[in-house]
Structure formats: C-alpha cells, structure tokens
Design a protein around this motif. Structure first.
Motif, PDB file in Angstrom:
ATOM      1  N   ILE A 320     113.952  81.849 -52.929  1.00  0.00           N
ATOM      2  CA  ILE A 320     114.350  80.438 -52.909  1.00  0.00           C
ATOM      3  C   ILE A 320     115.184  80.106 -54.135  1.00  0.00           C
ATOM      4  CG2 ILE A 320     113.461  78.071 -53.012  1.00  0.00           C
ATOM      5  CD1 ILE A 320     111.082  79.108 -51.318  1.00  0.00           C
ATOM      6  N   ALA A 321     114.763  80.621 -55.298  1.00  0.00           N
ATOM      7  CA  ALA A 321     115.524  80.370 -56.522  1.00  0.00           C
ATOM      8  C   ALA A 321     116.944  80.913 -56.391  1.00  0.00           C
ATOM      9  CB  ALA A 321     114.817  81.007 -57.721  1.00  0.00           C
ATOM     10  N   LEU A 322     117.084  82.096 -55.814  1.00  0.00           N
ATOM     11  CA  LEU A 322     118.406  82.687 -55.631  1.00  0.00           C
ATOM     12  C   LEU A 322     119.242  81.885 -54.648  1.00  0.00           C
ATOM     13  CD1 LEU A 322     120.436  85.027 -56.009  1.00  0.00           C
ATOM     14  CD2 LEU A 322     119.259  86.191 -54.111  1.00  0.00           C
ATOM     15  N   MET A 323     118.633  81.493 -53.544  1.00  0.00           N
ATOM     16  CA  MET A 323     119.364  80.785 -52.506  1.00  0.00           C
ATOM     17  C   MET A 323     119.959  79.472 -53.008  1.00  0.00           C
ATOM     18  SD  MET A 323     117.908  79.739 -48.757  1.00  0.00           S
ATOM     19  CE  MET A 323     118.714  78.471 -47.771  1.00  0.00           C
ATOM     20  N   PHE A 324     119.248  78.775 -53.872  1.00  0.00           N
ATOM     21  CA  PHE A 324     119.702  77.470 -54.338  1.00  0.00           C
ATOM     22  C   PHE A 324     120.350  77.521 -55.720  1.00  0.00           C
ATOM     23  CE2 PHE A 324     116.691  76.492 -51.011  1.00  0.00           C
ATOM     24  CZ  PHE A 324     117.357  75.509 -50.306  1.00  0.00           C
ATOM     25  N   SER A 325     120.524  78.711 -56.258  1.00  0.00           N
ATOM     26  CA  SER A 325     121.163  78.846 -57.562  1.00  0.00           C
ATOM     27  C   SER A 325     122.675  78.820 -57.410  1.00  0.00           C
ATOM     28  CB  SER A 325     120.733  80.143 -58.236  1.00  0.00           C
ATOM     29  OG  SER A 325     121.220  81.265 -57.507  1.00  0.00           O
ATOM     30  N   GLU A 326     123.368  78.648 -58.508  1.00  0.00           N
ATOM     31  CA  GLU A 326     124.825  78.568 -58.503  1.00  0.00           C
ATOM     32  C   GLU A 326     125.440  79.916 -58.139  1.00  0.00           C
ATOM     33  OE1 GLU A 326     128.160  78.286 -61.951  1.00  0.00           O
ATOM     34  OE2 GLU A 326     126.687  76.675 -61.934  1.00  0.00           O
ATOM     35  N   GLN A 327     126.186  79.927 -57.044  1.00  0.00           N
ATOM     36  CA  GLN A 327     126.941  81.102 -56.630  1.00  0.00           C
ATOM     37  C   GLN A 327     128.442  80.865 -56.745  1.00  0.00           C
ATOM     38  OE1 GLN A 327     125.353  84.062 -55.483  1.00  0.00           O
ATOM     39  NE2 GLN A 327     123.490  83.039 -56.206  1.00  0.00           N
ATOM     40  N   TRP A 328     128.842  79.619 -56.531  1.00  0.00           N
ATOM     41  CA  TRP A 328     130.246  79.228 -56.671  1.00  0.00           C
ATOM     42  C   TRP A 328     130.305  77.813 -57.218  1.00  0.00           C
ATOM     43  CZ3 TRP A 328     132.688  75.016 -54.421  1.00  0.00           C
ATOM     44  CH2 TRP A 328     134.084  74.928 -54.625  1.00  0.00           C
ATOM     45  N   THR A 329     131.133  77.584 -58.193  1.00  0.00           N
ATOM     46  CA  THR A 329     131.386  76.247 -58.738  1.00  0.00           C
ATOM     47  C   THR A 329     132.887  76.044 -58.798  1.00  0.00           C
ATOM     48  OG1 THR A 329     129.352  76.259 -60.050  1.00  0.00           O
ATOM     49  CG2 THR A 329     131.068  74.701 -60.696  1.00  0.00           C
ATOM     50  N   HIS A 330     133.311  74.884 -58.370  1.00  0.00           N
ATOM     51  CA  HIS A 330     134.746  74.628 -58.294  1.00  0.00           C
ATOM     52  C   HIS A 330     135.395  74.616 -59.668  1.00  0.00           C
ATOM     53  CE1 HIS A 330     138.356  71.906 -57.918  1.00  0.00           C
ATOM     54  NE2 HIS A 330     138.639  72.910 -57.115  1.00  0.00           N
ATOM     55  N   LYS A 331     136.471  75.360 -59.752  1.00  0.00           N
ATOM     56  CA  LYS A 331     137.373  75.342 -60.908  1.00  0.00           C
ATOM     57  C   LYS A 331     138.783  75.299 -60.358  1.00  0.00           C
ATOM     58  CE  LYS A 331     134.150  78.157 -63.594  1.00  0.00           C
ATOM     59  NZ  LYS A 331     133.924  79.474 -64.254  1.00  0.00           N
ATOM     60  N   GLU A 332     139.703  74.897 -61.149  1.00  0.00           N
ATOM     61  CA  GLU A 332     141.077  74.778 -60.687  1.00  0.00           C
ATOM     62  C   GLU A 332     141.556  76.079 -60.053  1.00  0.00           C
ATOM     63  OE1 GLU A 332     144.373  72.749 -59.726  1.00  0.00           O
ATOM     64  OE2 GLU A 332     142.674  71.879 -60.815  1.00  0.00           O
ATOM     65  N   GLY A 333     141.921  75.987 -58.770  1.00  0.00           N
ATOM     66  CA  GLY A 333     142.509  77.133 -58.100  1.00  0.00           C
ATOM     67  C   GLY A 333     141.546  78.076 -57.420  1.00  0.00           C
ATOM     68  N   ASN A 334     140.210  77.803 -57.477  1.00  0.00           N
ATOM     69  CA  ASN A 334     139.289  78.768 -56.876  1.00  0.00           C
ATOM     70  C   ASN A 334     138.651  78.279 -55.581  1.00  0.00           C
ATOM     71  OD1 ASN A 334     137.296  76.949 -57.704  1.00  0.00           O
ATOM     72  ND2 ASN A 334     135.951  78.551 -58.518  1.00  0.00           N
ATOM     73  N   GLY A 335     139.143  77.143 -55.039  1.00  0.00           N
ATOM     74  CA  GLY A 335     138.570  76.697 -53.784  1.00  0.00           C
ATOM     75  C   GLY A 335     139.079  75.342 -53.333  1.00  0.00           C
ATOM     76  N   ASP A 336     138.789  75.040 -52.073  1.00  0.00           N
ATOM     77  CA  ASP A 336     139.161  73.782 -51.442  1.00  0.00           C
ATOM     78  C   ASP A 336     137.930  72.892 -51.379  1.00  0.00           C
ATOM     79  OD1 ASP A 336     140.009  71.704 -49.856  1.00  0.00           O
ATOM     80  OD2 ASP A 336     140.396  72.918 -48.075  1.00  0.00           O
ATOM     81  N   THR A 337     137.938  71.772 -52.095  1.00  0.00           N
ATOM     82  CA  THR A 337     136.769  70.895 -52.137  1.00  0.00           C
ATOM     83  C   THR A 337     136.664  69.979 -50.929  1.00  0.00           C
ATOM     84  OG1 THR A 337     137.852  69.065 -53.301  1.00  0.00           O
ATOM     85  CG2 THR A 337     136.917  70.855 -54.650  1.00  0.00           C
ATOM     86  N   LEU A 338     137.607  70.048 -50.018  1.00  0.00           N
ATOM     87  CA  LEU A 338     137.654  69.174 -48.843  1.00  0.00           C
ATOM     88  C   LEU A 338     137.565  67.710 -49.269  1.00  0.00           C
ATOM     89  CD1 LEU A 338     137.970  69.487 -45.776  1.00  0.00           C
ATOM     90  CD2 LEU A 338     135.490  69.279 -45.572  1.00  0.00           C
ATOM     91  N   ARG A 339     138.584  67.313 -49.997  1.00  0.00           N
ATOM     92  CA  ARG A 339     138.720  65.927 -50.484  1.00  0.00           C
ATOM     93  C   ARG A 339     137.545  65.510 -51.377  1.00  0.00           C
ATOM     94  NH1 ARG A 339     140.109  62.516 -45.197  1.00  0.00           N
ATOM     95  NH2 ARG A 339     138.343  63.730 -44.471  1.00  0.00           N
ATOM     96  N   GLY A 340     137.054  66.457 -52.149  1.00  0.00           N
ATOM     97  CA  GLY A 340     136.021  66.145 -53.127  1.00  0.00           C
ATOM     98  C   GLY A 340     134.594  66.313 -52.650  1.00  0.00           C
ATOM     99  N   LEU A 341     134.395  66.842 -51.431  1.00  0.00           N
ATOM    100  CA  LEU A 341     133.041  66.958 -50.896  1.00  0.00           C
ATOM    101  C   LEU A 341     132.276  68.133 -51.476  1.00  0.00           C
ATOM    102  CD1 LEU A 341     131.054  65.735 -48.854  1.00  0.00           C
ATOM    103  CD2 LEU A 341     132.028  67.247 -47.121  1.00  0.00           C
ATOM    104  N   TYR A 342     132.968  69.234 -51.769  1.00  0.00           N
ATOM    105  CA  TYR A 342     132.293  70.453 -52.211  1.00  0.00           C
ATOM    106  C   TYR A 342     132.682  70.804 -53.640  1.00  0.00           C
ATOM    107  CZ  TYR A 342     131.830  70.910 -47.140  1.00  0.00           C
ATOM    108  OH  TYR A 342     131.571  70.676 -45.818  1.00  0.00           O
ATOM    109  N   HIS A 343     131.662  70.913 -54.493  1.00  0.00           N
ATOM    110  CA  HIS A 343     131.903  71.299 -55.880  1.00  0.00           C
ATOM    111  C   HIS A 343     130.994  72.428 -56.348  1.00  0.00           C
ATOM    112  CE1 HIS A 343     134.798  68.147 -56.993  1.00  0.00           C
ATOM    113  NE2 HIS A 343     134.151  67.422 -56.101  1.00  0.00           N
TER     114      HIS A 343
END
Length: 436
Positions: A320-343
């Motif tokens: 559970i700790a692994l599943m909910f831990s940080e795997q990806w965090t938005h930084k400039e150029g590393n993903g599409d936040t879908l108009r700010g929904l995903y960070h």
C-alpha cells in the motif's frame, strides 16, 4: 417532471435519503445540519442540478458521515440509498490496481519486467523498439500508449491483433518511462495481462482478489449481478442527449448508461465464445466497476488499516505504501497535466498535491493532501480521496450532471465546481467538524 416526482425529490433533498452517521466526537448537530443543507443545495441547484448523490466521510479511521440525495432512477422516482451502486468510471483503475498488486505480492508479476511475455505478444513502441514497457510504466501512465486508436474492443477481437499493426496507439515523441500522458488503454493491457497470468476471466478474477475478500457488492460485469444488485444500480444521466452536445438544465434527465429500469443488463456480445486472456477490455478494467459509496468506504478503511480487513490480510502494508507513494511528479516537459488536473501519480493512483495554484487541490483553502482517483463518464463524476497518514477520507459519487461541466468549472482546481462544493463541505463539516 410530474408533481409526484417533484415531491419525492423534495423529500430526498430535505434529508429522506438516510440518516447520517456522525458521532458526537466528530461534530455537533449544527455541523451535521449545515452539511445536509449544503449538499442538498448543490443537488437541487436549478441552474446546475445533479440527478443523485452519494457521499461518505471518514475521520480518524472511522466512518463519520454517510448521506444520499436525489434519485437513482428518475422515471420511477427511486431514491439513491446506501445500497446504490454507481458505475464509478476511472476509480475502477485504482480498484483494478489493488487486484493486480495482490498478484505482484504472490510473485506472479514483476513491476519492472517486460510486460510483453505475459501478454503473449511484444509490447514495444515501434518508435522506441529497444525500450521494454513494464507494469510500472502502465500503472503510472508513462508507457507511451495513447487512446487515439481506441481502448476497448469486443469479444471477437484479440488485443494481440490490435497491437499487430504497430503505430496507431503509440506516442512518437516520447518512449516508455519518459513522459506522463493519461491513457485508458494502459488498463486494458493490464486487465488482459491479469487474465493470461491467472487463466481467470477478469470480472470473476476481481471478485476473487478484491470484492469477495472485502464483502463488497457489485463488480465489473452487470450480467452476473443478483436481482437486488440490478435493482440498486443507478442509471447515469445528463440533461443532454446521447448524440448531441446541447445541454438543457431545465429539460428532462436523459439516461446515458445503466438504464436497467428500461432494459435489464446483458452480457457483452460474444462472451460465450470469448477466450480468456484475449482481450480484457471486454470488462472495462479502466472504468466499468459498479460499487456503492459505502463499499468504497470499505476499501478506504482497508487501506487505512494497512491492508487488513476484519482481521484478514488483503495487502501488505509495504504494498500500500508503494502504491500510493510518489512515482511521477510533474516538472516542466515531463508530462501532460490535462489542464492542471494531474500533478502527481503513484501506482494506479493519483496524488492530490495540496499546493495553491497547482490545479488539483481538493478542498477550498487547502489542508487535505490525499491520494486516490477521480472518475468522469456518462454524466457521473466521482472522487475517492484518502489521507493515509491522518486516516481521513472522502468519497463522492454524482449520478448525473444537469449542465455542461465546461461551463461550470472549479474555482480553485481543475474539478467541476459542483465537486468542489461537495468535497469542501464534507471536509469542513464531517472531517474538521466545523459548524461556522
């Protein structure tokens, strides 16, 4: 809407949907009454109505508030109740992940191994053929798969044949692990892989792995529901036709999905000849789970209790700790936040970063950092958000929107404004116990 239906709806909005659960230690009667009024006002807003609503709040590891408003079936004025099942859209991905992680714990799957051998065909982006696609990539939306060519197919289509031509479902500018882009197809691949590893049909596998151990009703295949489950499944609505983009908030509710009062559920076409492991998209691992707010609360409590349910181990605490831990965090150029929904993202779970201006803050004024998942489809808008450290959580299931969500956006987040109002009221009144 006839006078009898208006009367029924008025009774529900006034509090006929069932008594809230709220111990005195969480909030006093004034906070309870204020919360009831605020939620009813959101549902019955004449300009932006909701067909139905079921909510639940957990404070310090205990359910402190459950409430239902509106109708699960408009034509027959049947109310939303604590037993009402909703097609929860993309929260289903998180539930699917919980089942998947049990297979990982059993050693049947490796998060960082090439997923292709389990599928029986190469899973490689033809633009980056040397990079393996792993389960971790699929679970974090960094697989480079896209939904442009579709993400669900019938019983006579094999996923291997869909992928055979190569390029239509793959991003050309970013390879596996390089870029976040939300893709439903990831979970179609995951569901198919789960079938091939176990030899079990996905809908029944999820009953074995998750629903049955937790004593939950519903599932991913309405054709196998009991008569009681069918009767309690909410129809999803919009005040918009199924083939038009024109909304009419003053017009009738129009059924979009699960209209079982008009037509009973049927098995997916061709199911009798379906070969297990051929195409898990048939059961929509990405969005097809029907479940109640109360049973989502049961999942939430299991997570808070470090994977235990009524003395039985469902998942390990470290899983559970692994599943909910940080795997990806938005930084400039590393993903599409879908108009700010995903960070931020874990494994099959969104991380709601409680920071001003980031776009996915859940409650007005902040204070509720959480993880979980959102869902939106066919008029339904759903939220599952849990703070595992403080053992607080919110569930909200909206059964239908009466106005175009694009015209009623959130004021401090990328959520629909109705959702903001519901989550803020639940957090302030039920979790914090505020009556002011």
């Amino acid at each position: 809407m006839g006078s009898g239906m208006r009367a029924a709806l008025g009774w529900l909005l006034a509090g006929g949907g069932g008594a809230p659960v709220m111990p005195a230690s969480a909030a006093g009667p004034s906070a309870i009454a204020a919360l009831d009024r605020e939620l009813a006002a959101v549902v019955e807003d004449g300009r932006r109505p909701l067909s139905g609503l079921s909510v639940l709040a957990i404070r310090d590891g205990k359910v402190v508030y459950e409430r239902q408003f509106g109708l699960r079936r408009v034509a027959t004025a049947e109310p939303v109740t604590a037993a009402t099942l909703f097609r929860i859209a993309s929260i289903s991905k998180m539930a699917t992940t919980l089942g998947l992680m049990r297979l990982v714990e059993e050693g049947r799957l490796d998060l960082d191994a090439d997923a292709g051998p389990h599928l029986g065909f190469p899973l490689r982006n033809p633009h980056f053929p040397q990079r393996a696609v792993t389960l971790r990539h699929l679970l974090t939306h960094t697989s480079s798969l896209r939904d442009d060519a579709g993400y669900f197919w019938g019983a006579d289509t094999r996923l291997a044949d869909v992928f055979a031509p190569g390029g239509a479902m793959w991003a050309s500018g970013a390879g596996p692990g390089g870029y976040f882009s939300y893709s439903n197809l990831n979970w179609g691949v995951i569901g198919t892989l789960m079938e091939r590893v176990t030899g079990e049909r996905f809908d029944r596998l999820m009953k074995r792995l998750l629903l049955a151990p937790l004593g939950l009703r519903g599932g991913y295949n309405t054709a196998e529901f009991t008569a009681e489950e069918v009767a309690n499944t909410a129809t999803l609505y919009r005040k918009r036709g199924t083939d038009t983009e024109t909304w009419d908030p003053s017009g009738p509710w129009i059924a979009q999905a699960d209209d079982f009062g008009a037509k009973p559920p049927a098995a997916p076409p061709g199911l009798a000849r379906y070969a297990v492991g051929g195409n898990g998209t048939l059961f929509s691992p990405t969005g097809g789970l029907r479940i109640s707010a109360a049973d989502l609360g049961g999942i939430m409590l299991m997570l808070m209790n470090k994977g235990e349910h009524e003395g039985k181990r469902i998942l390990k605490p470290e899983t559970i700790a692994l599943m909910f831990s940080e795997q990806w965090t938005h930084k400039e150029g590393n993903g599409d936040t879908l108009r700010g929904l995903y960070h931020g993202w874990g494994l099959g779970a969104q991380r709601f970063i409680d920071t001003p201006g980031r776009g996915n803050r859940l409650v007005q004024g902040g204070g509720f950092g959480a993880a979980g998942h959102l869902g939106e489809a066919y008029g339904l808008v759903s939220t599952f958000a849990v703070d595992l450290d403080r053992r607080n959580g919110l569930v909200s299931l909206i059964g239908g929107l009466g106005t175009d969500p694009e015209l009623y956006p959130g004021q401090y987040s990328a959520l629909v404004r109705s959702e903001e109002l519901i989550l803020t009221a639940l957090y302030r009144r039920a979790v914090l116990g505020r009556a002011d």
